[in-house]
Motif scaffolding. Structure first.
Motif, short mmCIF file in Angstrom:
data_model
loop_
_atom_site.label_atom_id
_atom_site.label_comp_id
_atom_site.label_asym_id
_atom_site.label_seq_id
_atom_site.Cartn_x
_atom_site.Cartn_y
_atom_site.Cartn_z
N UNK A 1 23.83 72.29 40.16
CA UNK A 1 24.00 71.86 38.78
C UNK A 1 24.08 73.05 37.85
N UNK A 5 26.31 75.41 34.48
CA UNK A 5 25.77 76.08 33.31
C UNK A 5 26.11 77.57 33.35
N UNK A 347 12.50 70.64 34.38
CA UNK A 347 12.82 70.61 35.81
C UNK A 347 11.66 71.09 36.66
N UNK A 373 21.99 67.12 22.84
CA UNK A 373 21.33 67.20 24.14
C UNK A 373 19.81 67.30 23.98
N UNK A 376 18.32 63.83 23.70
CA UNK A 376 18.19 63.13 24.98
C UNK A 376 17.06 63.73 25.82
N UNK A 380 13.78 61.97 27.32
CA UNK A 380 13.51 61.96 28.76
C UNK A 380 12.16 62.59 29.09
N UNK A 616 33.96 63.64 25.35
CA UNK A 616 33.45 63.47 26.73
C UNK A 616 31.94 63.68 26.77
N UNK A 617 31.51 64.73 26.08
CA UNK A 617 30.08 65.06 26.13
C UNK A 617 29.26 63.93 25.49
N UNK A 620 29.08 60.88 27.65
CA UNK A 620 28.09 61.03 28.74
C UNK A 620 26.67 60.83 28.21
N UNK A 623 25.98 57.22 27.36
CA UNK A 623 25.72 56.46 28.61
C UNK A 623 24.29 56.72 29.07
N UNK A 624 23.93 58.01 29.03
CA UNK A 624 22.60 58.40 29.49
C UNK A 624 21.53 57.76 28.61
#
Lengths: 691, 244
Positions: A1, A5, A347, A373, A376, A380, A616-617, A620, A623-624
Motif C-alpha cells: 500500500x 504513497x 497502522x 482524508x 475519515x 476510523x 475519484x478521491x 472513494x 464510499x469509505x
C-alpha cells in the motif's frame, strides 16, 4: 500500500525539489518519466562559444512537427546589425563613442531594471548596446561580458531560450574561473531546469572544463542527472548525482533524488542512508547548507518526510514517527508530516498517538490537501477505539460536507472557464470563494483546498502566460513599427488620437464577451444548485442558448485580425528592414494565435485532470464513509451484545460503573467542586472572616 | 542362539525407530510460527523468508508447502489512495514551435525597442505610487497603447514612488492603461478590480512623467464582516507633467 504513497511522494516531492532551482520557475519539476516526453538527444549544431552574435544554426522548427524541437542557438542578432548599418547610412545611428565608463553606468541602470521586474525594457537596452558595431571593441572586457550575460539571462527568464542560449554560450569561451563564465553556466542550468528540453542546454554545457570550480561542475552534473532521470536512465542519473559536490547549490537536491531512485528500486537501506545525509545535520557536509541557501532546508524537510515513508514502508512505525517529528514547525510540509504520523500510528494500532497527531494538525488551523482524508482517519480512529457514536457523527458530517463538493467538482469539469479559474486560484494561493465559481463559499473553499495541482499544470500555465505577454508586447511592437515607418516618411508626423474609444478594440470586446459568458455560466450553476437537481425546462433552454453563444464567442476570437498595416518595399535600407519586420510581426502574431489554442488546450487538460482525480478521491472517501457508518451500527450492536453477555455473567458494563459519580462526566478542561454546604464564605466580599 | 539374538535385536530396532520419530519433532515445531505469523500480523504483506528452513534435505517430506503469494494489493488498507488518484507523473510538452516562436517574438520586440530608442526623441516615464496600508496588490499591469509594458511581480508594493516604465515613444497621443486587482489584508475575501485608461499627449523631443497614484481607503474588510456595512473607496490618479 505504501508503494502508492511512495510513488506519490516521489512525484509531489520531486516537483517541490525542482522548485528549489533558484529561478522563480518550477522547471523540470516533473517526476522522471520513462519515455513519453523524453526528447531524443539532438546533436544538432554545437554551441559556438566566442562566435559573434550572428546566427549559428538555421531554425528547423516546422519541418517536422512531430520531430524533436529545433536545436538552435540563433541570437537573431544579424537583423539588428543590419538595422545598425542602415541607420548609419541614413546618419541616424548613435555617434557618441562607447566607453567602459558608459557601459558601467548603463549596466547599473539595467541591473536595477531587471531587479524591479522591467525585464523587457532591459532586454531592449541591452540589444541596443550589444548588437552595435561600437560594442565590438568592448565585448571581451568585463563590462562587455556582463552585458552579454544579462542579455542572455534576461531572455532566458522570459522563456526566449534559443537567443538566450546563443548569448550565454558566447561566454563559455573564457577561463572557467571567470565570473561571467560561472554565471553563464549557472544561468544555463537554471534555464534548462525550467525548460521542457533540458537536454539542449546540456549540449551547450558539454565543453565545461574539468578544471572549472566545484560549484560549476556540480551544476552541470546535477543537470546531467536530471536529464538522465527524465529519460529513464536511472543508473546514469545516479552517477551524475554522485559527482555533485558539497560546494554545489544542488548537493541536497542531488542526494535526495539519489535516495528517491534507491527507494524506487526497493533498496531502502541505501535510500535511507542518502536521505539521512540530508536530513541529519551531523551527517550533512558543513558547506552544503551554506552553498544550498534556503532551498537546502526545504529539501531537508523533504528528506525527513522521505525517511518517515521509508520506515513506514518497512513497518518500523516508531522510527517513522521519529522522522516525521523532525519536520520543523515552520515547515510547509508540517501538515503532511502530521497526517502521515497519524496514519503510521493508526497502522501501529497506537490509536491515542494517532489522535494526538490529528489534534495537532487541527490546531495548526491551516488549509491542507489532507483535510478530507483527515476527517475519515479521525472517524476510523474512533471506530477502532469503539467510540461508535462519535465515529458515526463524524462520518455523517463528512458526507454532508463533501457530497456537494464532489458534485461541484463533477460539474466544474464541464465548464472550462470556471475550472481554469479554480485551478488558477489554487496555484496562485488566492481565495477560491472569490473566483466566481457559482458554488457556496464553503464548497468553493473546500474544492480549492482539496485540488492537488500537478507541477506540470504550473508549467503549462506559465507557458500560456508567457505567450500572452509576448503577444501583447508584439502588438505594441507592431504599433511602434508603423509609427517609425510613418516618421521616416514624414518627420513632422505625430501619433494621432485613436478613432476608437478607449478600451474599444476588437480584443477588448472579445474579452468582455468572454467575461460575460463566464458570468452567465456562474449564474446557471447557481440556479442549478438552487433547484436541487430538479429538471427545469427554462434551465435547459438557457443552457442551449449559452452553448450557442459560446460557439459564437469562439468564432469571434478566432476571427480576431492581426493588426495589419500596409507593408512597404522590403530591402536592406531602413524602410525595407522595417517593412520586413512589420510583415514578420504580423506572421508571428498569427502563428502565436494558433499556438495559443494548443497551449491553452494543454493547460485545460491538466486542470481537468486535477478535478477528475479529485472526483475519484472524494468518491472513494465517500464510499469509505458510508461503509464506516455501517461499521458503526454493527459496532454498536456488538457492544450491546457484549454488555448483555457481561450482565448475564454478573459483570457491570463500564457505562454503568460509577454512573452516579459526577466527576466521571467532566471533560479534561473542567473541574469538579463537590458540594460543601450552603454558606461558602469565600464566595462574597467581606465574608472571609465571618464565623 | 539365533532366537536369543533376535529377541535382543528387536527392542534395539524398536528403540532406534522411536528415536527417529523423536528426531522429526523439531521439524513440526519449526512450522508453527509460520502458521501464526499471518494471523498475528495480518497487515504485513509477506512473512519473513528466514522462517522457512533453508535446508530440507534431512527431511524425507521435503520443505514446507510454499506460502500462498500474499500480494500487497490483496492487503491494501481501504484508507489508502488508489493509483488513479495520482498524476501520471508526465508533463504536457509544449508544441514544437513554442520555443522558436517565443525566441522570434522576443528578438523582434527587442529590435523594435532598440530602433525606437534611436529614432524617437520623445519619452514617457510611468511612475507608480500605491497608498493604503490595508490594501495589497494581487495583480497589476501597466499598458501603453496596445501592449502590456509592465507586469508587477508577486507582492508588489510601491509606497515610495517607483518607476515601472521608461522608454522612447513616438510624439503624439498615447493611452496609458492601469489594470489593478487588490484585496484587503484584513480579509482576503474583499477584492476589487479596476481598469483605467488615460490619454496622454507626448510632445516632440520631451519626456513626460506620468505619475500614477493608486489609493485604496476601503474599509470593507474591516467593517462589513462585523456590521454588514462597508465601503470600497478606490482611486487611480494620473498626473502627467512634461519634464523641463
Amino acid at each position: 500500500m505504501l508503494t502508492l504513497r511512495a510513488a506519490f511522494a516521489a512525484c509531489a516531492l520531486g516537483a517541490i525539489v525542482s522548485l528549489s532551482a533558484p529561478v522563480r520557475a518550477q522547471g523540470g519539476a516533473d517526476k522522471p518519466k520513462a519515455t513519453a516526453d523524453a526528447a531524443p538527444p539532438t546533436p544538432g549544431a554545437p554551441p559556438t562559444p566566442g562566435a559573434g552574435a550572428s546566427a549559428t544554426t538555421a531554425p528547423a522548427a516546422s519541418a517536422n512537427p512531430a520531430a524533436a524541437p529545433s536545436d538552435s542557438t540563433d541570437t537573431r542578432g544579424a537583423t539588428m546589425r543590419a538595422y545598425q548599418v542602415a541607420l548609419d547610412k541614413q546618419k541616424l545611428a548613435a555617434t557618441a563613442p562607447l566607453s567602459l565608463q558608459r557601459l558601467r553606468d548603463d549596466l547599473g541602470t539595467i541591473e536595477e531594471k531587471i531587479s524591479s521586474g522591467r525585464r523587457d525594457e532591459a532586454i531592449g537596452d541591452l540589444v541596443y548596446i550589444v548588437e552595435s558595431p561600437r560594442f565590438d571593441p568592448f565585448k571581451d572586457s568585463d563590462e562587455g561580458r556582463a552585458c552579454v550575460y544579462w542579455l542572455g539571462d534576461s531572455l532566458g527568464r522570459g522563456s526566449a531560450y534559443q537567443p538566450a542560449r546563443g548569448y550565454l554560450s558566447q561566454l563559455l569561451s573564457a577561463a572557467p574561473t571567470d565570473i561571467w563564465y560561472r554565471r553563464a553556466v549557472h544561468s544555463l542550468v537554471d534555464i534548462a531546469l525550467e525548460s521542457d528540453e533540458p537536454r539542449l542546454m546540456l549540449g551547450d554545457l558539454k565543453n565545461v572544463d574539468a578544471a572549472a570550480p566545484d560549484e560549476v561542475r556540480g551544476d552541470v552534473s546535477y543537470l546531467t542527472g536530471r536529464v538522465a532521470e527524465r529519460e529513464g536512465k536511472a543508473d546514469d542519473a545516479l552517477d551524475a548525482y554522485a559527482k555533485v559536490s558539497e560546494k554545489s547549490r544542488f548537493w541536497a537536491q542531488a542526494t535526495y533524488l539519489s535516495g528517491l531512485i534507491a527507494v524506487e528500486r526497493k533498496d531502502y537501506k541505501k535510500g535511507e542512508a542518502l536521505f539521512c545525509k540530508v536530513a541529519d545535520p551531523k551527517q550533512t557536509p558543513k558547506k552544503a547548507p551554506l552553498f544550498g541557501g534556503t532551498d537546502f532546508f526545504q529539501v531537508r524537510d523533504l528528506a525527513r518526510l522521505g525517511l518517515g515513508r521509508v520506515a513506514h514502508e518497512q513497518y518500523r512505525f516508531d522510527d517513522a514517527r521519529y522522522y516525521y517529528y523532525l519536520v520543523p514547525h515552520d515547515s510547509d510540509d508540517l501538515p503532511e508530516a502530521l497526517y502521515e504520523t497519524a496514519t503510521t500510528r493508526y497502522e501501529a494500532k497506537d490509536y491515542e498517538g494517532a489522535r494526538e497527531s490529528l489534534d495537532e494538525l487541527k490546531r495548526l488551523k491551516v488549509d491542507n490537501a489532507y483535510e478530507d482524508e483527515t476527517y475519515i482517519l479521525d472517524a476510523y480512529i474512533d471506530l477502532a477505539t469503539c467510540r461508535f457514536p462519535a465515529a458515526d457523527q463524524k462520518l455523517n458530517a463528512f458526507l454532508l460536507r463533501y457530497d456537494p463538493v464532489r458534485d461541484a467538482a463533477r460539474r466544474l469539469t464541464t465548464d472550462d472557464t470556471a475550472m481554469k479559474k479554480l485551478v488558477d486560484a489554487v496555484r496562485t494561493s488566492s481565495d477560491p470563494a472569490s473566483a466566481g465559481l457559482g458554488f457556496s463559499e464553503d464548497t468553493a473553499r473546500a474544492l480549492g483546498a482539496l485540488v492537488r495541482v500537478d507541477a506540470s499544470y504550473g508549467r503549462a500555465a506559465r507557458r500560456l502566460a508567457e505567450l500572452d505577454h509576448q503577444q501583447s508586447g508584439l502588438r505594441r511592437a507592431m504599433g511602434d513599427l508603423d509609427q517609425v515607418t510613418e516618421r521616416l516618411a514624414s518627420s513632422k508626423t505625430v501619433r494621432p488620437q485613436s478613432e476608437q474609444g478607449l478600451a474599444e478594440s476588437d480584443q477588448d470586446k472579445v474579452e468582455r464577451i468572454d467575461s460575460q459568458i463566464a458570468e452567465l455560466k456562474r449564474l446557471l450553476r447557481e440556479a442549478e444548485r438552487a433547484s436541487n437537481g430538479k429538471q427545469s425546462g427554462d434551465l435547459d433552454s438557457l443552457k442551449k442558448e449559452l452553448e450557442a453563444l459560446q460557439i459564437r464567442a469562439r468564432a469571434a476570437r478566432a476571427a480576431l485580425p492581426a493588426p495589419i498595416a500596409k507593408v512597404g518595399q522590403k530591402g536592406e535600407d531602413l524602410p525595407g528592414l522595417l517593412a520586413a519586420d512589420r510583415e514578420r510581426a504580423s506572421a508571428l502574431y498569427n502563428d502565436a494565435q494558433k499556438l495559443r489554442v494548443q497551449v491553452e488546450a494543454q493547460e485545460l487538460a491538466l486542470a481537468k485532470d486535477a478535478l477528475i482525480r479529485l472526483d475519484r478521491r472524494l468518491s472513494r472517501l465517500l464510499r469509505r464513509a458510508r461503509l464506516g457508518r455501517i461499521e458503526t451500527v454493527l459496532g454498536k450492536k456488538r457492544s450491546l451484545e457484549v454488555e448483555v453477555e457481561a450482565l448475564s455473567q454478573g459483570l457491570l458494563p463500564q457505562t454503568i460503573v460509577d454512573s452516579l459519580d459526577a466527576a466521571r462526566y467532566l471533560g479534561d478542561d473542567e473541574e469538579y467542586w463537590p458540594f460543601e454546604g450552603e454558606d461558602w464564605s469565600d464566595e462574597y466580599v467581606g465574608g472571609e472572616n465571618l464565623k | 542362539m539365533r532366537i536369543r539374538y533376535a529377541l535382543f535385536a528387536a527392542p534395539l530396532l524398536l528403540l532406534s525407530l522411536v528415536s527417529l520419530v523423536a528426531l522429526a519433532q523439531p521439524r513440526r515445531a519449526a512450522k508453527e510460527p509460520e502458521e501464526r505469523a499471518p494471523a498475528g500480523k495480518s497487515d504485513k504483506p509477506e512473512a519473513k523468508p528466514e522462517a522457512v528452513p533453508s535446508n530440507g534435505s534431512s527431511d524425507d517430506l521435503g520443505g514446507p508447502p510454499p506460502k500462498p503469494a500474499a500480494t500487497a494489493e490483496a492487503k491494501l488498507s481501504p484508507l489508502n489512495p488508489e493509483a488513479n488518484e495520482f498524476p501520471d507523473g508526465g508533463s504536457q510538452t509544449p508544441p514544437v514551435e513554442y520555443d522558436k516562436l517565443l525566441g522570434d517574438i522576443a528578438a523582434l520586440r527587442s529590435r523594435v525597442s532598440a530602433v525606437t530608442t534611436t529614432l524617437f526623441a520623445s519619452k514617457v516615464r510611468v511612475v507608480v505610487e500605491t497608498r493604503g496600508s490595508d490594501a495589497r496588490v494581487a495583480n497589476f499591469t501597466v499598458t501603453l497603447d496596445d501592449g502590456v509594458v509592465f507586469t508587477a511581480p508577486d507582492r508588489f508594493i510601491a509606497e515610495d514612488e517607483r518607476t515601472v516604465y521608461e522608454h522612447a515613444v513616438a510624439p503624439g497621443h498615447h493611452v496609458v492603461g492601469i489594470d489593478i486587482e487588490r484585496f484587503d489584508a484584513r480579509n482576503k475575501e474583499y477584492r476589487t478590480w479596476q481598469s483605467s485608461r488615460f490619454s496622454v499627449v507626448i510632445p516632440e523631443s520631451k519626456t513626460v512623467d506620468a505619475h500614477v497614484i493608486i489609493q485604496d481607503s476601503s474599509d470593507m474588510g474591516k467593517d462589513f464582516p462585523s456590521d454588514q456595512d462597508g465601503e470600497y473607496d478606490l482611486r487611480v490618479r494620473l498626473r502627467a507633467r512634461v519634464q523641463k
